[in-house]
Design a protein around this motif. Structure first.
Motif, short mmCIF file in Angstrom:
data_model
loop_
_atom_site.label_atom_id
_atom_site.label_comp_id
_atom_site.label_asym_id
_atom_site.label_seq_id
_atom_site.Cartn_x
_atom_site.Cartn_y
_atom_site.Cartn_z
N ALA A 1 0.83 -1.21 0.00
CA ALA A 1 0.00 0.00 0.00
C ALA A 1 0.86 1.26 0.00
CB ALA A 1 -0.93 0.00 1.20
N GLU B 1 2.34 1.79 -3.57
CA GLU B 1 1.35 2.33 -4.50
C GLU B 1 1.07 3.80 -4.22
OE1 GLU B 1 -3.21 1.42 -6.03
OE2 GLU B 1 -2.61 1.04 -3.97
N MET B 2 0.96 4.14 -2.93
CA MET B 2 0.68 5.52 -2.59
C MET B 2 1.81 6.45 -3.01
SD MET B 2 -0.19 7.21 1.12
CE MET B 2 -1.90 6.68 1.06
N GLU C 1 2.18 2.61 4.84
CA GLU C 1 1.28 3.59 4.22
C GLU C 1 1.18 4.84 5.09
OE1 GLU C 1 -3.25 3.66 2.30
OE2 GLU C 1 -2.55 1.95 3.48
N GLU D 1 -6.12 9.00 -2.61
CA GLU D 1 -6.56 8.73 -1.25
C GLU D 1 -8.06 8.50 -1.18
OE1 GLU D 1 -5.12 9.14 2.61
OE2 GLU D 1 -4.72 7.56 1.17
N ASN E 1 -8.60 5.02 -2.00
CA ASN E 1 -8.23 4.17 -0.87
C ASN E 1 -9.30 4.17 0.21
OD1 ASN E 1 -5.83 3.31 -1.93
ND2 ASN E 1 -4.56 4.77 -0.82
N ARG F 1 -11.25 1.00 1.73
CA ARG F 1 -11.25 0.66 3.17
C ARG F 1 -12.65 0.76 3.76
NH1 ARG F 1 -6.88 4.34 3.13
NH2 ARG F 1 -8.22 5.87 4.17
N ARG G 1 -12.23 2.70 -8.81
CA ARG G 1 -12.04 1.86 -7.62
C ARG G 1 -13.20 0.89 -7.44
NH1 ARG G 1 -8.17 1.47 -3.46
NH2 ARG G 1 -7.08 2.84 -4.90
N GLU H 1 -9.23 -5.50 -0.25
CA GLU H 1 -10.31 -4.54 -0.01
C GLU H 1 -11.66 -5.12 -0.39
OE1 GLU H 1 -9.09 -1.28 -2.40
OE2 GLU H 1 -7.81 -0.40 -0.85
#
Length: 385
Positions: free
Chosen positions: A189, A192-193, A224, A241, A244, A248, A279, A339
């Motif tokens: 993570a 990727e971020m 992360e 974000e 993400n 999550r 996403r 996820e």
């Protein structure tokens, strides 16, 4: 000596039969930092030993007009035609060339005919004269580029094309290598971020990795949370974000990020199509894959990608492909695997349908765009009792 981070490098060698191929070297590409580093290193290697300034001619190749371009061409030809002052070898470096690009100056006769004249002469250079060119963007339709590719040792340093699916793969591999050099261990993570925050900018990536190394220390682990703490959150970072937060199922964070983007003046449809829909689609595809193939490996990106490629084409025909057609765009699906377990398949199908309905509301009604996005997120991320 500080090691620099590097993006993908493609090297094309001139054929052994090409005239002048042994003493013409061209470093080209859109990654300015890597082009400058490689050219500087080559200039030191190619300079005759103990020649000092007498063995080197450096011509600045940034042309501001057709007339200026003509002056650069004449200076280069003069340097190539002038024999070494004390005999022996000599290096001529045409530096930071900008008139091979598809630009106002690059389209002038001075640029087109001038570069062809330089290459025609360089092709006949004696072995002791070395000619080095460092070039930025190149119009590859030009005859000069085709000739350069034939007569020179061409080394290409291009930034990844972020408009193409799968661009992250090459950058991620390079970040991992750079991290290993510094003794860093990146969580998936975090990796990727970092790539999405810094993008394809080599200079920024190298700077951020150095910063992370100083923070976590030698043999440190980059999580992360560490990346989120140290790496600036630009517009692309906020969009990333938001994706993400959706993965999550963090409704509070997702709403905060949508409000941030709206406050920054971002278009609601752009937010929907750039952050939310991709996403949700990847989550749905990942969840569907796991339901149909529960034994797919999840722990390793390489293992997951290999297993996916081995599935029958009928099972993967609907999955996203890389834009260059070289295969499946695996990485976003791999990241969505864990996820996806936070949602059920019916929830994800309903979420994708809700995205379509939100898009229609944004383009066909007068409802406040922020309200449309907030309603969408609340409906998607609230766990049903």
């Amino acid at each position: 000596m500080k090691r620099q981070f590097g993006v993908v490098m493609a090297v094309k060698k001139a054929s052994a039969t090409s005239g002048g191929a042994g003493n013409i070297i061209a470093v080209v590409g859109t990654d300015d930092l890597r082009v400058k580093e490689a050219a500087l290193k080559l200039s030191k290697e190619l300079s005759p030993p103990d020649s000092g300034d007498f063995g080197n001619d450096v011509i600045e190749g940034i042309a501001e007009s057709a007339e200026h371009c003509g002056q650069i061409v004449r200076s280069t030809l003069d340097a190539l035609q002038t024999l070494p002052f004390f005999g022996g070898g000599k290096l001529v470096w045409l530096k930071n060339v900008n008139f091979l690009a598809d630009s106002v100056v690059g389209r002038t006769n001075a640029a087109i005919e001038g570069m062809e004249a330089i290459l025609d002469y360089a092709e006949k250079l004696p072995p002791e004269i070395k000619f080095l060119m460092s070039v930025g963007a190149v119009d590859k339709r030009r005859a000069a580029w085709k000739k350069l590719s034939k007569v020179a040792d061409v080394r290409v340093f291009d930034r990844p094309d972020t408009t193409k699916s799968g661009w992250e793969d090459a950058v991620i591999a390079q970040v991992e290598r750079r991290g290993r050099d510094l003794g860093l261990r990146f969580d998936h993570a975090a990796l990727e971020m970092l790539v999405h925050l810094a993008g394809e900018d080599t200079r920024q990536l190298d700077s951020e990795i150095e910063k992370l190394s100083l923070y976590v220390g030698e043999n440190g682990r980059v999580t992360e949370d560490v990346v989120r703490l140290l790496v600036p959150l630009n517009r692309a970072g906020v969009v990333f974000e938001l994706g993400n937060a959706i993965g999550r199922r963090d409704l509070r964070r997702a709403l905060e990020l949508v409000r941030t983007l709206i406050y920054q003046g971002q278009n609601a449809i752009g937010i929907l199509l750039a952050a939310v829909v991709p996403r949700v689609r990847n989550l749905l595809l990942a969840a569907d894959l796991l339901e149909r193939h529960p034994k797919l490996p999840r722990g390793s990106y390489g293992s997951f990608g290999g297993a996916l490629e081995r599935l029958p084409s009928s099972e993967t025909a609907h999955l996203p492909k890389k834009k260059d057609g070289s295969g499946l765009n695996v990485y976003p699906l791999f990241l969505a695997l864990n996820e996806a377990s936070k949602f059920t398949l019916p929830e994800l199908r309903a979420a994708l349908k809700a995205c379509l309905e939100a898009n229609l509301k944004l383009v066909s009604t007068s409802i406040e765009p922020q309200l449309v996005l907030e309603r969408l997120l609340v409906g998607m991320l609230t766990k049903k009792r």
